[in-house]
Design a protein around this motif. Sequence first.
Motif, PDB file in Angstrom:
ATOM      1  N   PHE A   1     -18.253 -78.117  25.717  1.00 32.90           N
ATOM      2  CA  PHE A   1     -18.783 -76.796  25.432  1.00 32.90           C
ATOM      3  C   PHE A   1     -19.417 -76.237  26.695  1.00 32.90           C
ATOM      4  O   PHE A   1     -20.167 -76.932  27.374  1.00 32.90           O
ATOM      5  N   THR A   2     -19.123 -74.980  26.996  1.00 31.14           N
ATOM      6  CA  THR A   2     -19.650 -74.338  28.186  1.00 31.14           C
ATOM      7  C   THR A   2     -20.359 -73.049  27.778  1.00 31.14           C
ATOM      8  O   THR A   2     -19.731 -72.181  27.159  1.00 31.14           O
ATOM      9  N   PRO A   3     -21.659 -72.921  28.103  1.00 29.27           N
ATOM     10  CA  PRO A   3     -22.316 -71.644  27.816  1.00 29.27           C
ATOM     11  C   PRO A   3     -21.678 -70.545  28.652  1.00 29.27           C
ATOM     12  O   PRO A   3     -21.337 -70.768  29.817  1.00 29.27           O
ATOM     13  N   THR A   4     -21.463 -69.382  28.046  1.00 35.31           N
ATOM     14  CA  THR A   4     -20.790 -68.303  28.754  1.00 35.31           C
ATOM     15  C   THR A   4     -21.584 -67.009  28.661  1.00 35.31           C
ATOM     16  O   THR A   4     -22.011 -66.620  27.578  1.00 35.31           O
ATOM     17  N   PRO A   5     -21.770 -66.356  29.778  1.00 34.73           N
ATOM     18  CA  PRO A   5     -22.358 -65.019  29.737  1.00 34.73           C
ATOM     19  C   PRO A   5     -21.269 -64.016  29.379  1.00 34.73           C
ATOM     20  O   PRO A   5     -20.096 -64.365  29.343  1.00 34.73           O
ATOM     21  N   GLY A   6     -21.651 -62.807  29.141  1.00 33.10           N
ATOM     22  CA  GLY A   6     -20.646 -61.777  28.900  1.00 33.10           C
ATOM     23  C   GLY A   6     -20.917 -61.008  27.638  1.00 33.10           C
ATOM     24  O   GLY A   6     -21.952 -61.168  27.002  1.00 33.10           O
ATOM     25  N   GLU A   7     -19.953 -60.189  27.300  1.00 30.64           N
ATOM     26  CA  GLU A   7     -20.117 -59.324  26.144  1.00 30.64           C
ATOM     27  C   GLU A   7     -20.113 -60.127  24.854  1.00 30.64           C
ATOM     28  O   GLU A   7     -19.305 -61.004  24.650  1.00 30.64           O
ATOM     29  N   SER A   8     -21.044 -59.807  24.002  1.00 30.35           N
ATOM     30  CA  SER A   8     -21.081 -60.356  22.658  1.00 30.35           C
ATOM     31  C   SER A   8     -21.820 -59.349  21.800  1.00 30.35           C
ATOM     32  O   SER A   8     -22.275 -58.319  22.278  1.00 30.35           O
ATOM     33  N   ARG A   9     -21.938 -59.643  20.563  1.00 30.16           N
ATOM     34  CA  ARG A   9     -22.682 -58.754  19.679  1.00 30.16           C
ATOM     35  C   ARG A   9     -24.119 -58.675  20.178  1.00 30.16           C
ATOM     36  O   ARG A   9     -24.662 -59.659  20.684  1.00 30.16           O
ATOM     37  N   PRO A  10     -24.764 -57.523  20.015  1.00 29.74           N
ATOM     38  CA  PRO A  10     -26.123 -57.356  20.543  1.00 29.74           C
ATOM     39  C   PRO A  10     -27.131 -58.364  19.998  1.00 29.74           C
ATOM     40  O   PRO A  10     -28.064 -58.740  20.687  1.00 29.74           O
ATOM     41  N   ASP A  11     -26.929 -58.845  18.776  1.00 34.46           N
ATOM     42  CA  ASP A  11     -27.895 -59.771  18.187  1.00 34.46           C
ATOM     43  C   ASP A  11     -27.556 -61.244  18.434  1.00 34.46           C
ATOM     44  O   ASP A  11     -28.288 -62.131  18.030  1.00 34.46           O
ATOM     45  N   ALA A  12     -26.456 -61.524  19.115  1.00 37.51           N
ATOM     46  CA  ALA A  12     -26.108 -62.912  19.444  1.00 37.51           C
ATOM     47  C   ALA A  12     -27.055 -63.424  20.520  1.00 37.51           C
ATOM     48  O   ALA A  12     -27.329 -62.747  21.499  1.00 37.51           O
ATOM     49  N   GLN A  13     -27.555 -64.629  20.339  1.00 39.22           N
ATOM     50  CA  GLN A  13     -28.475 -65.230  21.294  1.00 39.22           C
ATOM     51  C   GLN A  13     -27.769 -66.061  22.358  1.00 39.22           C
ATOM     52  O   GLN A  13     -28.297 -66.259  23.428  1.00 39.22           O
ATOM     53  N   ALA A  14     -26.586 -66.557  22.031  1.00 44.29           N
ATOM     54  CA  ALA A  14     -25.859 -67.407  22.978  1.00 44.29           C
ATOM     55  C   ALA A  14     -24.381 -67.407  22.616  1.00 44.29           C
ATOM     56  O   ALA A  14     -24.009 -67.170  21.470  1.00 44.29           O
ATOM     57  N   ARG A  15     -23.567 -67.707  23.641  1.00 45.95           N
ATOM     58  CA  ARG A  15     -22.124 -67.867  23.456  1.00 45.95           C
ATOM     59  C   ARG A  15     -21.696 -69.158  24.133  1.00 45.95           C
ATOM     60  O   ARG A  15     -22.193 -69.488  25.208  1.00 45.95           O
ATOM     61  N   TYR A  16     -20.769 -69.839  23.514  1.00 49.72           N
ATOM     62  CA  TYR A  16     -20.217 -71.066  24.080  1.00 49.72           C
ATOM     63  C   TYR A  16     -18.698 -71.036  23.984  1.00 49.72           C
ATOM     64  O   TYR A  16     -18.146 -70.667  22.941  1.00 49.72           O
ATOM     65  N   ASP A  17     -18.040 -71.442  25.072  1.00 46.27           N
ATOM     66  CA  ASP A  17     -16.601 -71.665  25.049  1.00 46.27           C
ATOM     67  C   ASP A  17     -16.350 -73.114  24.666  1.00 46.27           C
ATOM     68  O   ASP A  17     -17.082 -74.019  25.086  1.00 46.27           O
ATOM     69  N   PHE A  18     -15.294 -73.344  23.895  1.00 50.71           N
ATOM     70  CA  PHE A  18     -14.847 -74.678  23.541  1.00 50.71           C
ATOM     71  C   PHE A  18     -13.682 -74.988  24.480  1.00 50.71           C
ATOM     72  O   PHE A  18     -12.684 -74.263  24.485  1.00 50.71           O
TER      73      PHE A  18
ATOM     74  N   LEU B   1     -12.543 -77.503  12.983  1.00 52.11           N
ATOM     75  CA  LEU B   1     -13.359 -76.514  13.700  1.00 52.11           C
ATOM     76  C   LEU B   1     -14.833 -76.633  13.301  1.00 52.11           C
ATOM     77  O   LEU B   1     -15.724 -76.533  14.151  1.00 52.11           O
ATOM     78  N   LEU B   2     -15.102 -76.876  12.026  1.00 55.29           N
ATOM     79  CA  LEU B   2     -16.488 -77.016  11.572  1.00 55.29           C
ATOM     80  C   LEU B   2     -17.148 -78.263  12.152  1.00 55.29           C
ATOM     81  O   LEU B   2     -18.342 -78.249  12.468  1.00 55.29           O
ATOM     82  N   ARG B   3     -16.391 -79.342  12.320  1.00 53.20           N
ATOM     83  CA  ARG B   3     -16.947 -80.542  12.965  1.00 53.20           C
ATOM     84  C   ARG B   3     -17.335 -80.236  14.408  1.00 53.20           C
ATOM     85  O   ARG B   3     -18.370 -80.703  14.901  1.00 53.20           O
ATOM     86  N   LEU B   4     -16.520 -79.440  15.089  1.00 50.88           N
ATOM     87  CA  LEU B   4     -16.856 -79.058  16.462  1.00 50.88           C
ATOM     88  C   LEU B   4     -18.088 -78.166  16.499  1.00 50.88           C
ATOM     89  O   LEU B   4     -18.962 -78.331  17.359  1.00 50.88           O
ATOM     90  N   VAL B   5     -18.195 -77.231  15.563  1.00 51.70           N
ATOM     91  CA  VAL B   5     -19.383 -76.369  15.497  1.00 51.70           C
ATOM     92  C   VAL B   5     -20.622 -77.217  15.232  1.00 51.70           C
ATOM     93  O   VAL B   5     -21.665 -77.017  15.855  1.00 51.70           O
ATOM     94  N   SER B   6     -20.509 -78.180  14.349  1.00 51.39           N
ATOM     95  CA  SER B   6     -21.636 -79.073  14.059  1.00 51.39           C
ATOM     96  C   SER B   6     -22.090 -79.794  15.317  1.00 51.39           C
ATOM     97  O   SER B   6     -23.287 -79.878  15.613  1.00 51.39           O
ATOM     98  N   ARG B   7     -21.139 -80.317  16.067  1.00 48.16           N
ATOM     99  CA  ARG B   7     -21.472 -81.013  17.316  1.00 48.16           C
ATOM    100  C   ARG B   7     -22.136 -80.071  18.321  1.00 48.16           C
ATOM    101  O   ARG B   7     -23.118 -80.428  18.975  1.00 48.16           O
ATOM    102  N   LEU B   8     -21.627 -78.854  18.424  1.00 50.62           N
ATOM    103  CA  LEU B   8     -22.228 -77.853  19.302  1.00 50.62           C
ATOM    104  C   LEU B   8     -23.679 -77.584  18.900  1.00 50.62           C
ATOM    105  O   LEU B   8     -24.572 -77.560  19.749  1.00 50.62           O
ATOM    106  N   LEU B   9     -23.915 -77.403  17.616  1.00 50.52           N
ATOM    107  CA  LEU B   9     -25.262 -77.083  17.140  1.00 50.52           C
ATOM    108  C   LEU B   9     -26.258 -78.192  17.443  1.00 50.52           C
ATOM    109  O   LEU B   9     -27.384 -77.933  17.857  1.00 50.52           O
ATOM    110  N   VAL B  10     -25.840 -79.425  17.257  1.00 54.07           N
ATOM    111  CA  VAL B  10     -26.744 -80.570  17.447  1.00 54.07           C
ATOM    112  C   VAL B  10     -26.936 -80.903  18.916  1.00 54.07           C
ATOM    113  O   VAL B  10     -28.061 -81.036  19.388  1.00 54.07           O
ATOM    114  N   TRP B  11     -25.840 -81.021  19.667  1.00 54.67           N
ATOM    115  CA  TRP B  11     -25.916 -81.557  21.026  1.00 54.67           C
ATOM    116  C   TRP B  11     -26.100 -80.512  22.114  1.00 54.67           C
ATOM    117  O   TRP B  11     -26.628 -80.814  23.181  1.00 54.67           O
ATOM    118  N   GLU B  12     -25.683 -79.291  21.886  1.00 58.25           N
ATOM    119  CA  GLU B  12     -25.783 -78.268  22.929  1.00 58.25           C
ATOM    120  C   GLU B  12     -26.853 -77.220  22.621  1.00 58.25           C
ATOM    121  O   GLU B  12     -27.613 -76.842  23.494  1.00 58.25           O
TER     122      GLU B  12
END
Length: 111
Positions: free
Chosen positions: A18-35, A71-82
Amino acid sequence: MSGERARLSEVDLPRVSFTPTPGESRPDAQARYDFVSPDGFVFARAELFPAPEQWGVRLADGAPELDASALLRLVSRLLVWEAGCRAETVDVVLSRTHEHYPLVRVGGDYV
């Protein structure tokens, strides 16, 4: 999320990074990550919407070979570890279907 790449399989999932990514996202999004797949291909992007009671995640992917549970298992891992999510529940929306999936914190993981 385009270009030539090898197809992902269940065997590849533990090696996804997972890589944190800057850039356009919804105004209320706090963070973005690329898989990122083991071959270096960005196949999905998650936007995180933290809140005190329940977080939200919007996941857009380009990996039709992966089903929702993978995909949900990957999201779970992102939430916990990143992302260090501490919320008891997370609402995940898969952009491919617009379906909502609740994840519930059980011990140190989300199921």
